[in-house]
Scaffold this active site. Structure first.
Site, short mmCIF file in Angstrom:
data_model
loop_
_atom_site.label_atom_id
_atom_site.label_comp_id
_atom_site.label_asym_id
_atom_site.label_seq_id
_atom_site.Cartn_x
_atom_site.Cartn_y
_atom_site.Cartn_z
N ASP A 9 0.50 -1.12 0.22
CA ASP A 9 -0.46 -0.05 0.24
C ASP A 9 1.05 1.03 -0.11
O ASP A 9 0.29 2.01 0.72
CB ASP A 9 -0.56 0.12 1.03
CG ASP A 9 -1.98 -1.19 1.31
OD1 ASP A 9 -2.31 -2.26 0.00
OD2 ASP A 9 -2.20 -1.28 1.83
N ASP A 47 -4.88 -0.51 -2.17
CA ASP A 47 -6.04 -0.81 -1.27
C ASP A 47 -6.84 0.06 -1.68
O ASP A 47 -6.25 1.15 -3.04
CB ASP A 47 -5.63 0.61 0.00
CG ASP A 47 -6.21 0.25 1.16
OD1 ASP A 47 -7.04 -1.72 1.47
OD2 ASP A 47 -6.98 0.59 1.88
N HIS A 49 -10.85 0.69 -2.53
CA HIS A 49 -12.59 0.26 -1.56
C HIS A 49 -13.06 1.56 -2.75
O HIS A 49 -13.25 1.96 -3.82
CB HIS A 49 -11.98 1.51 -0.48
CG HIS A 49 -11.67 0.48 0.50
ND1 HIS A 49 -11.51 0.06 0.26
CD2 HIS A 49 -10.43 1.67 1.66
CE1 HIS A 49 -10.38 -0.40 1.47
NE2 HIS A 49 -9.75 0.37 2.27
N HIS A 53 -17.74 2.57 0.97
CA HIS A 53 -16.89 1.16 1.70
C HIS A 53 -17.15 1.74 3.26
O HIS A 53 -17.71 2.95 3.64
CB HIS A 53 -15.76 1.24 1.23
CG HIS A 53 -15.09 -0.45 1.68
ND1 HIS A 53 -14.57 -0.03 2.99
CD2 HIS A 53 -15.19 -1.42 1.13
CE1 HIS A 53 -14.17 -1.74 3.47
NE2 HIS A 53 -14.43 -2.20 2.17
N HIS A 82 -10.76 7.29 1.94
CA HIS A 82 -9.14 6.94 1.41
C HIS A 82 -9.96 5.13 0.72
O HIS A 82 -9.94 5.13 -0.13
CB HIS A 82 -8.54 6.73 2.53
CG HIS A 82 -8.62 5.44 3.36
ND1 HIS A 82 -9.19 5.07 3.85
CD2 HIS A 82 -8.32 3.76 2.52
CE1 HIS A 82 -9.02 3.51 4.13
NE2 HIS A 82 -8.54 2.73 3.32
N LYS A 107 -6.85 -4.52 -3.10
CA LYS A 107 -8.17 -5.08 -2.05
C LYS A 107 -8.81 -4.48 -1.26
O LYS A 107 -8.59 -3.17 -1.56
CB LYS A 107 -6.77 -6.30 -0.93
CG LYS A 107 -5.66 -4.96 -0.21
CD LYS A 107 -4.43 -5.29 0.90
CE LYS A 107 -4.27 -4.36 1.49
NZ LYS A 107 -4.63 -2.80 2.13
N CYS A 152 -2.01 -3.07 7.53
CA CYS A 152 -1.92 -4.22 6.17
C CYS A 152 -0.50 -4.83 6.07
O CYS A 152 -0.67 -5.90 6.40
CB CYS A 152 -2.32 -2.89 5.54
SG CYS A 152 -3.72 -2.52 5.20
C1 VGL Z 1 -5.04 0.12 5.37
C2 VGL Z 1 -6.19 1.39 7.39
C3 VGL Z 1 -7.10 0.93 5.77
C4 VGL Z 1 -4.04 0.11 6.08
C5 VGL Z 1 -5.60 0.87 4.85
O1 VGL Z 1 -2.77 -0.32 4.23
O2 VGL Z 1 -2.53 -0.31 7.09
N1 VGL Z 1 -5.26 0.82 6.94
N2 VGL Z 1 -6.62 0.76 4.70
ZN ZN Z 2 -8.43 0.93 3.27
#
Ligand code: VGL
Ligand code: ZN
Length: 199
Positions: A9, A47, A49, A53, A82, A107, A152
């Site tokens: 990410d 990431d 979404h 979401h 986000h 994801k 993550c």
């Molecule tokens: C993440 C919070 C929400 C991450 C992703 O990449 O750690 N954290 N979505």
């Molecule tokens: Zn996320």
């Protein structure tokens, strides 16, 4: 042994000025780029979404970002909006080298379930397909880097050791969100589970 670098990410929304900015999130990118050539495979996660979401605080009336909610699959932190599919915030940071990547795994696209881990959604059951990809490529050894250490990266590393991969988290190439001590908790959980933490 076949090894892979898993880059979690490294997207605009997790870097300074992003919607869910991780302090210093962009400082790890040069190091990650330089590491790519040392591995048999490089895999990026993204990431990804849909708008609205269920992990977004804005999808729950009266709920503030960073509060907790009970979902059918367990407790879930509610985040600012986000990494919405197709937006600038969801793009990889422009400094990240994406050409060396063999595989990009997205994801968090299921509207009802968040997905911190690169292997399973937050119900810990629904696979992303990464396990099959790694096994069919005979990859046994993983090094994880990226954002965020305590979400993550942690969940990906815990699933990886549980699935039997030799798993290292390179902490200097990660950065944490660190909500209420979540980094310390994550480090202890990873160590207990057999993830190798390297500076
Ligand atoms: C993440 C919070 C929400 C991450 C992703 O990449 O750690 N954290 N979505
Ligand atoms: Zn996320």
């Amino acid at each position: 042994m076949t090894n892979a670098l898993i880059v979690i990410d490294v997207q605009n929304d997790f870097c300074p000025n992003g919607a869910l900015a991780v302090a210093g999130g962009d400082e790890i990118i040069a190091r990650i780029n330089a590491m790519m050539e040392d591995f048999d495979a490089t895999i990026l996660t993204q990431d990804w979404h849909p708008a609205g979401h269920s992990s977004f605080a804005s999808s729950h009336t009266g709920k503030a970002p960073y509060s907790l909610i009970d979902m059918p699959y367990g407790a879930q932190v509610l985040w600012p909006d986000h990494c919405i599919q197709g937006t600038k915030g969801a793009e990889f940071h422009s400094e990240l080298h994406t050409d060396p990547a063999d595989m990009i795994i997205r994801k968090g696209f299921n509207p009802a379930i968040d997905s911190y881990s690169a292997f399973f959604e937050n119900d810990h059951k629904t696979p992303t397909g990464l396990e099959g990809y790694l096994r069919t490529r005979r990859i046994t050894t993983l090094t994880m880097v990226g954002l965020a250490t305590d979400f993550c990266v942690q969940y990906s590393a815990l699933d990886a050791v549980r699935l039997g991969f030799d798993t290292t988290v390179l902490e200097s190439a990660c950065h944490a969100i660190d909500l209420d001590g979540s980094l310390a908790t994550a480090r202890a959980a990873m160590q207990d589970a057999g993830v190798k933490l390297e500076p």
